[in-house]
Scaffold this motif. Structure first.
Motif, PDB file in Angstrom:
ATOM      1  N   LEU A 146     -14.075  41.325  24.553  1.00  0.00           N
ATOM      2  CA  LEU A 146     -14.006  40.369  23.457  1.00  0.00           C
ATOM      3  C   LEU A 146     -15.133  39.357  23.561  1.00  0.00           C
ATOM      4  N   GLY A 147     -15.938  39.274  22.521  1.00  0.00           N
ATOM      5  CA  GLY A 147     -16.937  38.225  22.466  1.00  0.00           C
ATOM      6  C   GLY A 147     -16.273  36.929  22.031  1.00  0.00           C
ATOM      7  N   LEU A 148     -16.208  35.968  22.914  1.00  0.00           N
ATOM      8  CA  LEU A 148     -15.624  34.660  22.597  1.00  0.00           C
ATOM      9  C   LEU A 148     -16.704  33.584  22.611  1.00  0.00           C
ATOM     10  N   GLN A 149     -17.434  33.513  23.694  1.00  0.00           N
ATOM     11  CA  GLN A 149     -18.549  32.586  23.939  1.00  0.00           C
ATOM     12  C   GLN A 149     -18.083  31.205  24.403  1.00  0.00           C
ATOM     13  N   THR A 150     -17.017  30.667  23.815  1.00  0.00           N
ATOM     14  CA  THR A 150     -16.518  29.373  24.262  1.00  0.00           C
ATOM     15  C   THR A 150     -15.080  29.184  23.796  1.00  0.00           C
ATOM     16  N   VAL A 151     -14.303  28.402  24.557  1.00  0.00           N
ATOM     17  CA  VAL A 151     -12.948  28.053  24.132  1.00  0.00           C
ATOM     18  C   VAL A 151     -12.949  26.769  23.320  1.00  0.00           C
ATOM     19  N   ASN A 152     -14.103  26.140  23.181  1.00  0.00           N
ATOM     20  CA  ASN A 152     -14.222  24.924  22.379  1.00  0.00           C
ATOM     21  C   ASN A 152     -14.115  25.300  20.906  1.00  0.00           C
ATOM     22  N   TYR A 153     -12.959  25.026  20.312  1.00  0.00           N
ATOM     23  CA  TYR A 153     -12.713  25.506  18.951  1.00  0.00           C
ATOM     24  C   TYR A 153     -13.635  24.854  17.921  1.00  0.00           C
ATOM     25  N   LYS A 154     -14.093  23.652  18.192  1.00  0.00           N
ATOM     26  CA  LYS A 154     -15.023  23.009  17.272  1.00  0.00           C
ATOM     27  C   LYS A 154     -16.403  23.677  17.349  1.00  0.00           C
ATOM     28  N   ASN A 155     -16.783  24.072  18.548  1.00  0.00           N
ATOM     29  CA  ASN A 155     -18.082  24.731  18.707  1.00  0.00           C
ATOM     30  C   ASN A 155     -18.068  26.147  18.136  1.00  0.00           C
ATOM     31  N   LEU A 156     -16.908  26.785  18.124  1.00  0.00           N
ATOM     32  CA  LEU A 156     -16.809  28.100  17.478  1.00  0.00           C
ATOM     33  C   LEU A 156     -17.162  27.996  15.999  1.00  0.00           C
ATOM     34  N   ILE A 157     -16.784  26.889  15.387  1.00  0.00           N
ATOM     35  CA  ILE A 157     -17.156  26.651  14.003  1.00  0.00           C
ATOM     36  C   ILE A 157     -18.651  26.350  13.901  1.00  0.00           C
ATOM     37  N   ALA A 158     -19.152  25.522  14.829  1.00  0.00           N
ATOM     38  CA  ALA A 158     -20.557  25.110  14.789  1.00  0.00           C
ATOM     39  C   ALA A 158     -21.510  26.293  14.927  1.00  0.00           C
ATOM     40  N   ILE A 159     -21.137  27.288  15.726  1.00  0.00           N
ATOM     41  CA  ILE A 159     -22.016  28.442  15.916  1.00  0.00           C
ATOM     42  C   ILE A 159     -21.696  29.566  14.934  1.00  0.00           C
ATOM     43  N   ASN A 160     -20.761  29.296  14.017  1.00  0.00           N
ATOM     44  CA  ASN A 160     -20.414  30.245  12.951  1.00  0.00           C
ATOM     45  C   ASN A 160     -19.894  31.575  13.494  1.00  0.00           C
ATOM     46  N   ARG A 161     -18.975  31.489  14.454  1.00  0.00           N
ATOM     47  CA  ARG A 161     -18.409  32.714  15.009  1.00  0.00           C
ATOM     48  C   ARG A 161     -17.544  33.465  14.001  1.00  0.00           C
ATOM     49  N   GLY A 162     -16.936  32.740  13.062  1.00  0.00           N
ATOM     50  CA  GLY A 162     -16.110  33.409  12.064  1.00  0.00           C
ATOM     51  C   GLY A 162     -14.676  33.625  12.510  1.00  0.00           C
ATOM     52  N   HIS A 163     -14.342  33.195  13.735  1.00  0.00           N
ATOM     53  CA  HIS A 163     -12.956  33.257  14.208  1.00  0.00           C
ATOM     54  C   HIS A 163     -12.689  31.996  15.023  1.00  0.00           C
ATOM     55  N   THR A 164     -11.440  31.738  15.291  1.00  0.00           N
ATOM     56  CA  THR A 164     -11.069  30.559  16.063  1.00  0.00           C
ATOM     57  C   THR A 164     -10.527  30.975  17.426  1.00  0.00           C
ATOM     58  N   LEU A 165     -10.139  29.994  18.210  1.00  0.00           N
ATOM     59  CA  LEU A 165      -9.544  30.279  19.518  1.00  0.00           C
ATOM     60  C   LEU A 165      -8.210  30.998  19.354  1.00  0.00           C
ATOM     61  N   ALA A 166      -7.499  30.697  18.276  1.00  0.00           N
ATOM     62  CA  ALA A 166      -6.197  31.327  18.047  1.00  0.00           C
ATOM     63  C   ALA A 166      -6.308  32.843  17.947  1.00  0.00           C
ATOM     64  N   GLU A 167      -7.317  33.336  17.240  1.00  0.00           N
ATOM     65  CA  GLU A 167      -7.504  34.782  17.116  1.00  0.00           C
ATOM     66  C   GLU A 167      -7.800  35.421  18.468  1.00  0.00           C
ATOM     67  N   PHE A 168      -8.540  34.715  19.301  1.00  0.00           N
ATOM     68  CA  PHE A 168      -8.816  35.234  20.640  1.00  0.00           C
ATOM     69  C   PHE A 168      -7.528  35.360  21.441  1.00  0.00           C
ATOM     70  N   ILE A 169      -6.712  34.310  21.432  1.00  0.00           N
ATOM     71  CA  ILE A 169      -5.451  34.341  22.175  1.00  0.00           C
ATOM     72  C   ILE A 169      -4.564  35.469  21.664  1.00  0.00           C
ATOM     73  N   ASP A 170      -4.488  35.609  20.352  1.00  0.00           N
ATOM     74  CA  ASP A 170      -3.689  36.682  19.751  1.00  0.00           C
ATOM     75  C   ASP A 170      -4.190  38.051  20.202  1.00  0.00           C
ATOM     76  N   ALA A 171      -5.510  38.232  20.193  1.00  0.00           N
ATOM     77  CA  ALA A 171      -6.085  39.522  20.599  1.00  0.00           C
ATOM     78  C   ALA A 171      -5.758  39.841  22.054  1.00  0.00           C
ATOM     79  N   VAL A 172      -5.886  38.843  22.924  1.00  0.00           N
ATOM     80  CA  VAL A 172      -5.609  39.056  24.351  1.00  0.00           C
ATOM     81  C   VAL A 172      -4.149  39.471  24.551  1.00  0.00           C
ATOM     82  N   LEU A 173      -3.224  38.778  23.911  1.00  0.00           N
ATOM     83  CA  LEU A 173      -1.804  39.089  24.072  1.00  0.00           C
ATOM     84  C   LEU A 173      -1.490  40.490  23.569  1.00  0.00           C
ATOM     85  N   ARG A 174      -2.126  40.890  22.475  1.00  0.00           N
ATOM     86  CA  ARG A 174      -1.890  42.233  21.935  1.00  0.00           C
ATOM     87  C   ARG A 174      -2.467  43.309  22.851  1.00  0.00           C
TER      88      ARG A 174
END
Length: 316
Positions: A146-174
């Motif tokens: 999984l490409g995450l890059q950072t758990v900083n949810y504000k920085n995920l927006i700043a770098i235009n990842r297109g997903h949030t920390l929540a989607e990462f957590i959901d993916a890991v649990l699944r």
């Protein structure tokens, strides 16, 4: 004495020796480019969006695996292999097409593992069922990167990842629900981040019981939004010496059970404005290992924050 849980040690413990990764590329695009979740892609991504114009025959995948396997056998006397879908979002295909790709890739002898790189928002139970089926039928290890890059949810927006920390957590649990392994990619020196972010990266990886982590520095390709920001002096990159300190601190807070697949990535040779401070990746790796020795510390040295730290004093 090894001060972190290296991938080399893991492979030796798991498979009894060296295992070689066979890279396989699929036709690609990205949901953060084609309008599904966003457009433009991450600010550090320069590749133009691709599509499914000419999907290859799945037999070509099996043939490619066989050719590369023979190459490694002849050159390195290799005997065990992991098929690696590395580039782009490899689960971002119609389900039937994805299934054909996966089955073709592992239709070979001496394959002990399969690694599939993707985005957190492209992880779905139906696709995980395919991977779990392959894992059980072929008796191989299956890893979802999984490409995450950072758990900083504000920085995920700043770098235009297109997903949030929540989607990462959901993916890991699944992924974990299906008995598959999880690898997470992290960039510790993103603009605007601090040592607090570095530590939180390690803590969340540990709390979610991530199996593997891959660390790499921020590369700044010329023809990107990030490249424009860099030329205009809108971002700063921390010095190499500070980065080394950050990696060591990350390792201290990381659970000792997490395997470190990579401490530093090899930067592109051309077309970039910044990559690894102009220093060879192996030298940076050596600097990190030297700092671990200098500080007489190791992975997990400060991993004391799980399982109710506040009440542990009552249990001693």
């Amino acid at each position: 004495m090894e001060r972190y849980y290296s991938y080399t040690r893991y492979l030796k413990e798991k498979f009894g020796g060296k295992v070689y990764k066979i890279p396989v590329n699929l036709p690609h695009t990205c949901p953060n480019r084609d309008g599904t979740v966003g457009t433009g892609g991450c600010i550090f991504c320069e590749d133009s969006p691709g599509g499914f114009v000419c999907l290859p025959d799945t037999r070509a995948i099996s043939q490619k695996v066989e050719e590369l396997k023979k190459y490694f056998q002849d050159k390195f006397k290799a005997q065990k292999f992991i098929v690696y879908f590395q580039a782009y979002t490899n689960t971002y295909h119609p389900l039937a097409v994805f299934r054909d790709y996966i089955l073709a890739a592992v239709d070979n002898t001496d394959i002990v593992g399969l690694s599939v790189s993707t985005r957190p928002d492209a992880v779905n139970d139906k696709y995980l069922e395919v991977l779990a089926e392959v894992k059980n039928k072929k008796n191989i290890e299956v890893d979802v990167e999984l490409g995450l890059q950072t758990v900083n949810y504000k920085n995920l927006i700043a770098i235009n990842r297109g997903h949030t920390l929540a989607e990462f957590i959901d993916a890991v649990l699944r992924i974990k629900k299906f008995g598959l392994n999880v690898t997470t990619h992290l960039i510790l020196n993103l603009p605007g981040e601090t040592l607090v972010d570095v530590i939180e990266n390690a803590k969340i990886m540990s709390a979610l019981k991530i199996d593997f982590v891959k660390l790499h520095t921020l590369f700044i390709p010329e023809k990107t939004v990030l490249g424009d920001m860099y030329r205009e002096g809108k971002i700063e990159i921390i010095p190499l010496e500070e980065y080394v300190q950050w990696v060591v601190t990350f390792l201290e807070y990381l659970s000792p059970e997490v395997v470190v697949q990579r401490l530093i990535g090899k930067g592109p040779d051309e077309g970039v404005l910044f990559a690894n401070w102009g220093v060879s990746w192996w030298k940076i790796k050596h600097l990190i290992e030297e700092e671990l020795e200098k500080r007489d510390t190791r992975q997990g040295a400060k991993c004391d924050y799980l399982n109710g730290k506040a009440v542990q004093k009552f249990l001693r």
